[in-house]
Design an enzyme around this catalytic site. Structure first.
Site, PDB file in Angstrom:
ATOM      1  N   ARG A 255     -11.694   2.593  -2.904  1.00  0.00           N
ATOM      2  CA  ARG A 255     -11.146   3.311  -1.760  1.00  0.00           C
ATOM      3  C   ARG A 255     -10.811   4.766  -2.103  1.00  0.00           C
ATOM      4  O   ARG A 255     -10.977   5.666  -1.278  1.00  0.00           O
ATOM      5  CB  ARG A 255      -9.881   2.571  -1.295  1.00  0.00           C
ATOM      6  CG  ARG A 255      -9.007   3.321  -0.319  1.00  0.00           C
ATOM      7  CD  ARG A 255      -9.624   3.421   1.029  1.00  0.00           C
ATOM      8  NE  ARG A 255      -8.877   4.325   1.894  1.00  0.00           N
ATOM      9  CZ  ARG A 255      -9.293   4.722   3.077  1.00  0.00           C
ATOM     10  NH1 ARG A 255     -10.438   4.306   3.540  1.00  0.00           N
ATOM     11  NH2 ARG A 255      -8.574   5.543   3.809  1.00  0.00           N
TER      12      ARG A 255
ATOM     13  N   ARG B 258      -8.307   1.072   7.336  1.00  0.00           N
ATOM     14  CA  ARG B 258      -7.850   2.223   6.571  1.00  0.00           C
ATOM     15  C   ARG B 258      -8.695   3.463   6.885  1.00  0.00           C
ATOM     16  O   ARG B 258      -9.412   3.973   6.045  1.00  0.00           O
ATOM     17  CB  ARG B 258      -7.877   1.902   5.068  1.00  0.00           C
ATOM     18  CG  ARG B 258      -7.043   0.684   4.727  1.00  0.00           C
ATOM     19  CD  ARG B 258      -6.531   0.694   3.321  1.00  0.00           C
ATOM     20  NE  ARG B 258      -7.462   0.088   2.397  1.00  0.00           N
ATOM     21  CZ  ARG B 258      -7.162  -0.233   1.142  1.00  0.00           C
ATOM     22  NH1 ARG B 258      -5.964   0.010   0.670  1.00  0.00           N
ATOM     23  NH2 ARG B 258      -8.033  -0.787   0.349  1.00  0.00           N
TER      24      ARG B 258
ATOM     25  N   ILE C  38       1.504  -2.877   7.867  1.00  0.00           N
ATOM     26  CA  ILE C  38       0.693  -1.759   7.373  1.00  0.00           C
ATOM     27  C   ILE C  38      -0.801  -2.002   7.569  1.00  0.00           C
ATOM     28  O   ILE C  38      -1.512  -1.178   8.134  1.00  0.00           O
ATOM     29  CB  ILE C  38       0.995  -1.482   5.884  1.00  0.00           C
ATOM     30  CG1 ILE C  38       2.499  -1.274   5.663  1.00  0.00           C
ATOM     31  CG2 ILE C  38       0.203  -0.270   5.396  1.00  0.00           C
ATOM     32  CD1 ILE C  38       3.084  -0.090   6.384  1.00  0.00           C
TER      33      ILE C  38
ATOM     34  N   CYS D 119     -10.875  -2.663  -1.409  1.00  0.00           N
ATOM     35  CA  CYS D 119     -10.472  -3.966  -0.884  1.00  0.00           C
ATOM     36  C   CYS D 119     -10.756  -4.081   0.612  1.00  0.00           C
ATOM     37  O   CYS D 119     -10.567  -3.133   1.370  1.00  0.00           O
ATOM     38  CB  CYS D 119      -8.971  -4.179  -1.108  1.00  0.00           C
ATOM     39  SG  CYS D 119      -8.503  -4.399  -2.819  1.00  0.00           S
TER      40      CYS D 119
ATOM     41  N   ASP E 203       1.836  -3.562  -0.845  1.00  0.00           N
ATOM     42  CA  ASP E 203       1.183  -3.980  -2.083  1.00  0.00           C
ATOM     43  C   ASP E 203       1.988  -5.020  -2.859  1.00  0.00           C
ATOM     44  O   ASP E 203       1.521  -5.521  -3.884  1.00  0.00           O
ATOM     45  CB  ASP E 203       0.923  -2.767  -2.988  1.00  0.00           C
ATOM     46  CG  ASP E 203      -0.339  -2.010  -2.597  1.00  0.00           C
ATOM     47  OD1 ASP E 203      -1.090  -2.502  -1.734  1.00  0.00           O
ATOM     48  OD2 ASP E 203      -0.579  -0.929  -3.161  1.00  0.00           O
TER      49      ASP E 203
ATOM     50  N   LYS F 110      -1.915   3.170 -11.345  1.00  0.00           N
ATOM     51  CA  LYS F 110      -3.271   3.400 -10.815  1.00  0.00           C
ATOM     52  C   LYS F 110      -3.239   4.398  -9.662  1.00  0.00           C
ATOM     53  O   LYS F 110      -4.068   5.317  -9.594  1.00  0.00           O
ATOM     54  CB  LYS F 110      -3.866   2.078 -10.326  1.00  0.00           C
ATOM     55  CG  LYS F 110      -5.210   2.235  -9.608  1.00  0.00           C
ATOM     56  CD  LYS F 110      -5.719   0.918  -9.076  1.00  0.00           C
ATOM     57  CE  LYS F 110      -5.199   0.630  -7.689  1.00  0.00           C
ATOM     58  NZ  LYS F 110      -6.206   0.628  -6.635  1.00  0.00           N
TER      59      LYS F 110
ATOM     60  N   ASP G 223     -10.026   9.095   9.484  1.00  0.00           N
ATOM     61  CA  ASP G 223      -9.908  10.107  10.531  1.00  0.00           C
ATOM     62  C   ASP G 223      -8.729  11.043  10.300  1.00  0.00           C
ATOM     63  O   ASP G 223      -8.784  12.223  10.671  1.00  0.00           O
ATOM     64  CB  ASP G 223      -9.837   9.461  11.922  1.00  0.00           C
ATOM     65  CG  ASP G 223      -8.686   8.493  12.085  1.00  0.00           C
ATOM     66  OD1 ASP G 223      -8.169   8.011  11.060  1.00  0.00           O
ATOM     67  OD2 ASP G 223      -8.301   8.213  13.231  1.00  0.00           O
TER      68      ASP G 223
END
Length: 421
Positions: free
Chosen positions: A93, A122, A331, A117, A309, A22, A125
């Site tokens: 996203r 996230r 993260i 999500c 992930d 993906k 910028d």
């Protein structure tokens, strides 16, 4: 709304085909906007996010045809709109990936701030910082990023871009924009994920001049134009890792066809330390596991470290392993939302800020749980596969965003799992 009903307690055995990634497919579909020539992608997974991206580019005037064999052909010669509206991208996203290609092709772009999500801010910028360094003028207003070239400019200009943090989608955006920019662009602190390498290799097939992809420093010499190509999407390492954890948790023996150990070394190392057997074989990866494994502590970091992930899926394995594991998430914030649901299944987990302490238990017991995001939903499926009795996972639309026919693949390995209303 669809749910998954899982009757736990069965080992997974057999072969499963790993789908295309993906996180490579989405930027590669956006890269098709950089040329007016047809581009064909193969091994494209059937996912909700991919369907959303196809809908988005079609809304821009692009012709995109999908066949049953995983092939998608994109013809952006009639690209007519530089806009990615909120109504189309609110669930995804990756919509931000359209910013660089649209700005490059049109000289302007209007892209909705992304959805997806709810696992942290996230921020965009870094995207704005990098494209601004290349000369773009960008404002954020009314929920949109509005970008354009300065008056009199026909192309972005090469620049040195050093982001404040490692950003995967940022690296991808800069990489795509720089292919047609005037001069040389240097990306410092670039993300190194295999999906970025795959995108770079596709762009090179299209005529781009790129060096250093797969490292933290990428050099792009802008060219005048790109042409079409045919490109096979790399196998999904997160789907691979998810099935690895499912096999390890259930005590199974499965061949993961097209899986690549070299894209998952941090996860493979932890699985081997836990007691599972993971071997590179012809055509993929073989994973074998027997009995209760040993808990493994880990810390999520940028690639090639342990992927965020995979945090939730490995935590599901730790829940029923021997001993105590400390899991540190570096993260994203809010990435322990699956923990409360695992506790409903009988897991023993304590959270303190970005750290989860998992005390392994002998067994989990089935219950109704709710998916909160994409990888959390996968972790709850793994927990359900090992839990006694019936587990119902609600809100699996999250799962469909990132896993290609997951329940069908698990059923093919012997799991008792079905989709219900």
């Amino acid at each position: 709304m669809d749910k998954l009903l899982i009757r736990g307690g069965r080992s997974l055995k057999g072969e499963v085909l790993i789908s295309g990634a993906k996180n490579a497919t989405l930027p590669e579909l956006c890269a098709c906007l950089l040329t007016s020539a047809p581009v064909t992608l193969t091994n494209v997974p059937r996912l909700q996010d991919v369907a959303t991206m196809l809908k988005l580019i079609r809304n821009m005037g692009v012709a995109a045809e999908r066949s049953d064999d995983g092939r998608v052909t994109v013809d952006a010669s009639a690209l007519s709109s530089p806009e990615a509206p909120y109504e189309l991208v609110k669930t995804m996203r990756a919509s931000v990936l359209a910013l660089g290609p649209l700005l490059t092709r049109f000289g302007e772009a209007t892209v909705s701030l992304p959805g997806g999500c709810a696992i942290g801010s996230r921020p965009v910028d870094q995207h704005i910082k990098g494209l601004t360094a290349m000369g773009a003028e960008i404002v954020v207003e009314h929920g949109y990023m509005i970008a354009k070239l300065p008056k009199g400019w026909t192309r972005l200009k090469g620049a040195r871009i050093a982001t404040d943090m490692v950003t995967v989608t940022g690296t991808e955006n800069f990489l795509m924009a720089a292919t047609l920019a005037e001069g040389v662009t240097i990306l410092e602190n670039a993300a190194q994920e295999p999906e970025i390498t795959d995108l770079a290799e596709m762009l090179i097939k299209m005529g781009a001049n790129i060096e250093g992809h797969g490292s933290s420093r990428i050099r792009i010499q802008g060219v005048e134009s790109l042409h079409g190509c045919t490109h096979q999407v790399v196998a999904d390492r997160i789907e691979t890792g998810t099935f690895m954890c499912a096999v390890a948790a259930t005590g199974g023996d499965v061949l993961l066809k097209h899986g690549r150990i070299d894209h998952l070394e941090a996860v493979v190392e932890k699985l081997r330390d836990a007691g599972a057997t993971v071997a590179r074989v012809e055509g993929g990866i073989r994973v074998q596991s027997q009995g209760r494994l040993k808990s493994q502590s880990f810390r999520t970091t940028e690639y090639p470290g342990f992927p965020t992930d995979m945090q939730a899926q490995f935590m599901a394995l730790n829940c029923i392993s021997h001993g105590t594991a400390v899991v540190t998430e570096t993260i994203f914030e809010n990435r322990f939302m699956h923990v409360n649901e695992m506790v409903r299944l009988g897991a023993n987990i304590q959270i303190d800020s970005k750290v989860a302490v998992v005390e392994g238990v002998e067994k989990l017991s089935g219950a109704t749980v709710m998916a909160t995001d994409l990888r959390a939903s996968a972790s709850l499926v793994i927990a359900g596969l090992v839990a006694d009795g019936e587990t119902v996972v609600e809100r699996i639309y999250h799962l469909d965003r990132g896993y290609d026919q997951m329940e069908a693949k698990l059923r093919g390995l012997g799991a008792d799992i079905e989709r219900i209303k």
